[in-house]
Design an enzyme around this catalytic site. Structure first.
Site, PDB file in Angstrom:
ATOM      1  CG  HIS A   1       2.031 -69.223-106.705  1.00 26.52           C
ATOM      2  ND1 HIS A   1       3.141 -69.803-106.566  1.00 26.52           N
ATOM      3  CD2 HIS A   1       1.320 -70.052-107.447  1.00 26.52           C
ATOM      4  CE1 HIS A   1       3.210 -70.901-107.407  1.00 26.52           C
ATOM      5  NE2 HIS A   1       2.103 -71.203-107.696  1.00 26.52           N
TER       6      HIS A   1
ATOM      7  CG  ASP B   1      -6.165 -71.856-109.353  1.00 28.39           C
ATOM      8  OD1 ASP B   1      -5.171 -72.076-108.546  1.00 28.39           O
ATOM      9  OD2 ASP B   1      -6.295 -72.819-110.289  1.00 28.39           O
TER      10      ASP B   1
HETATM   11  C1  SDX Z   1      -1.791 -73.285-107.010  1.00 28.75           C
HETATM   12  O1  SDX Z   1       2.484 -74.724-105.995  1.00 28.75           O
HETATM   13  C2  SDX Z   1       2.163 -74.415-107.057  1.00 28.75           C
HETATM   14  O2  SDX Z   1       2.933 -74.264-107.777  1.00 28.75           O
HETATM   15  C3  SDX Z   1       0.618 -74.317-107.161  1.00 28.75           C
HETATM   16  C4  SDX Z   1       0.092 -74.124-108.394  1.00 28.75           C
HETATM   17  C5  SDX Z   1       0.273 -75.330-109.521  1.00 28.75           C
HETATM   18  O3  SDX Z   1       0.180 -75.054-110.635  1.00 28.75           O
HETATM   19  O4  SDX Z   1       0.276 -76.462-108.930  1.00 28.75           O
HETATM   20  O5  SDX Z   1       0.653 -72.756-109.133  1.00 28.75           O
HETATM   21  C6  SDX Z   1      -1.492 -73.904-108.216  1.00 28.75           C
HETATM   22  O6  SDX Z   1      -2.465 -73.874-106.092  1.00 28.75           O
HETATM   23  C7  SDX Z   1      -2.061 -71.833-107.313  1.00 28.75           C
HETATM   24  C8  SDX Z   1      -2.657 -71.308-105.760  1.00 28.75           C
HETATM   25  C9  SDX Z   1      -4.036 -71.381-105.740  1.00 28.75           C
HETATM   26  N1  SDX Z   1      -4.432 -70.908-104.398  1.00 28.75           N
HETATM   27  C10 SDX Z   1      -5.193 -69.829-104.220  1.00 28.75           C
HETATM   28  O7  SDX Z   1      -5.379 -68.957-105.083  1.00 28.75           O
HETATM   29  C11 SDX Z   1      -5.929 -69.522-102.977  1.00 28.75           C
HETATM   30  C12 SDX Z   1      -5.514 -68.168-102.301  1.00 28.75           C
HETATM   31  N2  SDX Z   1      -4.219 -68.296-102.005  1.00 28.75           N
HETATM   32  C13 SDX Z   1      -3.648 -68.420-100.726  1.00 28.75           C
HETATM   33  O8  SDX Z   1      -4.307 -69.389-100.084  1.00 28.75           O
HETATM   34  C14 SDX Z   1      -1.927 -68.286-100.430  1.00 28.75           C
HETATM   35  O9  SDX Z   1      -1.622 -67.275-101.566  1.00 28.75           O
HETATM   36  C15 SDX Z   1      -1.315 -69.580-101.007  1.00 28.75           C
HETATM   37  C16 SDX Z   1      -1.849 -70.833-100.299  1.00 28.75           C
HETATM   38  C17 SDX Z   1      -1.333 -70.008-102.407  1.00 28.75           C
HETATM   39  C18 SDX Z   1       0.242 -69.183-100.562  1.00 28.75           C
HETATM   40  O10 SDX Z   1      -0.091 -68.832 -99.272  1.00 28.75           O
HETATM   41  P1  SDX Z   1       1.108 -68.575 -98.455  1.00 28.75           P
HETATM   42  O11 SDX Z   1       2.343 -69.150 -98.603  1.00 28.75           O
HETATM   43  O12 SDX Z   1       0.764 -68.067 -96.804  1.00 28.75           O
HETATM   44  O13 SDX Z   1       1.674 -67.049 -99.107  1.00 28.75           O
HETATM   45  P2  SDX Z   1       2.485 -65.933 -98.440  1.00 28.75           P
HETATM   46  O14 SDX Z   1       3.409 -66.721 -97.491  1.00 28.75           O
HETATM   47  O15 SDX Z   1       3.123 -65.318 -99.684  1.00 28.75           O
HETATM   48  O16 SDX Z   1       1.434 -64.845 -97.919  1.00 28.75           O
HETATM   49  C19 SDX Z   1       1.912 -63.802 -97.295  1.00 28.75           C
HETATM   50  C20 SDX Z   1       0.936 -62.860 -96.752  1.00 28.75           C
HETATM   51  C21 SDX Z   1       0.405 -63.657 -95.587  1.00 28.75           C
HETATM   52  O17 SDX Z   1       0.046 -62.440 -94.716  1.00 28.75           O
HETATM   53  P3  SDX Z   1       0.736 -61.882 -93.394  1.00 28.75           P
HETATM   54  O18 SDX Z   1       0.815 -63.236 -92.645  1.00 28.75           O
HETATM   55  O19 SDX Z   1       2.079 -61.630 -94.259  1.00 28.75           O
HETATM   56  O20 SDX Z   1       0.050 -60.735 -92.869  1.00 28.75           O
HETATM   57  O21 SDX Z   1      -0.091 -62.949 -97.708  1.00 28.75           O
HETATM   58  C22 SDX Z   1      -1.322 -63.442 -97.024  1.00 28.75           C
HETATM   59  C23 SDX Z   1      -1.037 -64.482 -96.262  1.00 28.75           C
HETATM   60  O22 SDX Z   1      -1.909 -64.429 -95.144  1.00 28.75           O
HETATM   61  N3  SDX Z   1      -1.870 -63.973 -98.137  1.00 28.75           N
HETATM   62  C24 SDX Z   1      -3.131 -63.544 -98.826  1.00 28.75           C
HETATM   63  C25 SDX Z   1      -3.719 -64.334 -99.859  1.00 28.75           C
HETATM   64  N4  SDX Z   1      -2.342 -65.301 -99.921  1.00 28.75           N
HETATM   65  C26 SDX Z   1      -1.730 -65.060 -99.051  1.00 28.75           C
HETATM   66  N5  SDX Z   1      -4.182 -62.865 -98.234  1.00 28.75           N
HETATM   67  C27 SDX Z   1      -5.319 -62.710 -98.786  1.00 28.75           C
HETATM   68  N6  SDX Z   1      -5.576 -63.185 -99.877  1.00 28.75           N
HETATM   69  C28 SDX Z   1      -4.887 -64.417-100.402  1.00 28.75           C
HETATM   70  N7  SDX Z   1      -5.289 -65.120-101.553  1.00 28.75           N
END
Ligand code: SDX
Length: 396
Positions: free
Chosen positions: A273, A331
């Site tokens: 998130h 989700d």
């Molecule tokens: C919603 O904003 C809101 O409030 C949204 C929401 C709402 O109610 O409106 O809460 C609803 O959209 C929830 C999120 C749903 N999306 C997913 O579940 C899709 C999977 N999640 C990711 O795509 C991701 O976690 C995000 C897009 C939600 C956040 O992405 P970020 O900003 O890149 O997350 P981060 O900066 O905290 O990531 C840190 C690290 C990164 O790796 P490094 O570069 O540090 O090596 O964690 C990794 C990311 O690549 N990472 C994941 C991951 N999410 C982040 N790796 C594997 N699986 C994941 N799901």
């Protein structure tokens, strides 16, 4: 310091707006709607109570509650002409494409009677949107499966009405299952608002031009569709079904390794998130709702639910996820419970849009209601070519 909350100056300098509606503490995993914890609202209120709270800032007393419920239920029918929008779509169109069109199409019926700067008009637009979204989502579903549209029935609850419009037919009496009705109502509450997420920010930016609220909400629907946002519940269920089809729990380790290998491009959908760096409080409540519904339906041994719980347990013990503070979000379990209710996978995000409409319109109305608001105009850091002269064609 704004109100009782304190923020570091760096945060305030990047904040896109001020709002009094929803508060999230990502480190604590806390979510408050107008100061009330989501855990209490999800167990002590119904969705229309929460709509009243988000729109007006306070929970309704008994009279206000009855009046508001009646007002919303009496606006659930859509203009009879709206059904002809659907005929332009292929039957296999994704429901979010249809819903984006239908909500935008509402502008054609109501924009000329909606002066967004008139508080009463903003209020009736909110009621119309909250009331008609279930009808439109159900119409998109019925169109896809070739069944007749079901008109809303005013004697039913908001969630009960939606279940009947989705799964009822004119051929027989539809009996609302109270457990599914309660579960759906709770799913709506958990998705109602979430501060300045991508789709809410889209609605605010779009609405800041003074366009009608139906067009602004249609922009929010379009943004929510993305797999990184509201589309994650559909993507998460597809991910669980794929793991299940390829060996289930025995294959979780292999899947987790693929996720950790960045070059695979595979994400653990339903995890992570932008704000929560702790457990999303909605995910816990969604897991509980999932258990209640599956037990009621005699599906407590649903292999996908068992797989999801095992996947969560393994991920939360794995350094890759722990170090990156990746936890289940709203989700992760919502797809399993919606599938148990009978909602098709490609309609999960439509349910999210239905529930989030109140948050979008409450945030839009909060912005428009501030006499100081101006049209949004994000700036950029320019990284392109410095000024230069156009060379003649034979010199390019
Ligand atoms: C919603 O904003 C809101 O409030 C949204 C929401 C709402 O109610 O409106 O809460 C609803 O959209 C929830 C999120 C749903 N999306 C997913 O579940 C899709 C999977 N999640 C990711 O795509 C991701 O976690 C995000 C897009 C939600 C956040 O992405 P970020 O900003 O890149 O997350 P981060 O900066 O905290 O990531 C840190 C690290 C990164 O790796 P490094 O570069 O540090 O090596 O964690 C990794 C990311 O690549 N990472 C994941 C991951 N999410 C982040 N790796 C594997 N699986 C994941 N799901």
């Amino acid at each position: 310091q704004t109100g009782m909350f304190t923020y570091d100056p760096g945060f305030l300098s990047t904040a896109s707006c001020q709002s009094a509606i929803t508060y999230i503490d990502g480190d604590k995993g806390e979510l408050l709607y107008r100061g009330y914890p989501i855990e209490q609202l999800a167990t002590s209120c119904d969705y229309l109570d929460v709509c009243y709270l988000l729109l007006k800032g306070e929970l309704p007393n008994e009279q206000q509650r009855n009046d508001f419920h009646k007002l919303v239920i009496n606006h659930t029918m859509v203009n009879e002409q709206m059904q002809f929008f659907l005929r332009g779509f292929r039957r296999d169109a994704h429901p979010m494409a249809v819903l984006t069109g239908l909500v935008g199409g509402m502008s054609a019926f109501y924009h000329d009677s909606t002066d967004i700067n008139n508080p009463e008009h903003r209020e009736i637009a909110a009621i119309r949107l909250i009331a008609k979204m279930p009808t439109l989502v159900a119409m998109a579903y019925k169109y896809k499966i070739g069944q007749p549209y079901m008109y809303p029935l005013n004697k039913l609850s908001y969630a009960g009405n939606f279940l009947r419009m989705m799964f009822g037919t004119p051929c027989e009496e539809y009996v609302v299952n109270p457990v599914l009705e309660r579960a759906l109502d709770r799913i709506f509450i958990l998705h109602a608002d979430h501060e300045q997420n991508a789709s809410t920010s889209t609605v605010r930016l779009c609405g800041s031009s003074g366009t009608n609220p139906f067009a602004a909400i249609a922009a929010g629907v379009a943004c929510l569709w993305g797999p990184s946002h509201g589309g994650a519940n559909e993507a998460c269920l597809n991910m669980l079904e794929e793991i299940q089809a390829n060996g289930g729990v025995a294959k979780i380790g292999e899947f987790i390794e693929k996720v950790k290998d960045k070059s695979s491009g595979v994400k653990l959908m339903g995890f992570g998130h932008r704000v929560y760096k702790n457990y999303d409080p909605r995910a816990k409540l969604m897991q509980e709702t999932c258990h209640e519904v599956l037990t009621e339906l005699g599906l407590e041994n649903d292999p996908l639910f068992a797989l999801a719980k095992k996947l969560e347990q393994i991920a939360l013990e794995d350094d890759y996820f722990v170090q990156r503070k990746l936890y289940p979000n709203v989700d992760f379990y919502s797809g399993i419970v919606q599938r148990a209710i009978g909602i098709p996978v490609n309609l999960f995000t439509g349910i999210f849009a239905l529930a989030r409409t109140v948050g979008w319109i409450a945030q839009l109305n909060e912005m428009i209601g501030d006499p100081e608001y101006k049209i949004g105009r994000p700036r950029q850091l320019f990284t392109g070519s410095p000024r230069r002269d156009v060379p003649p064609l034979n010199k390019r």
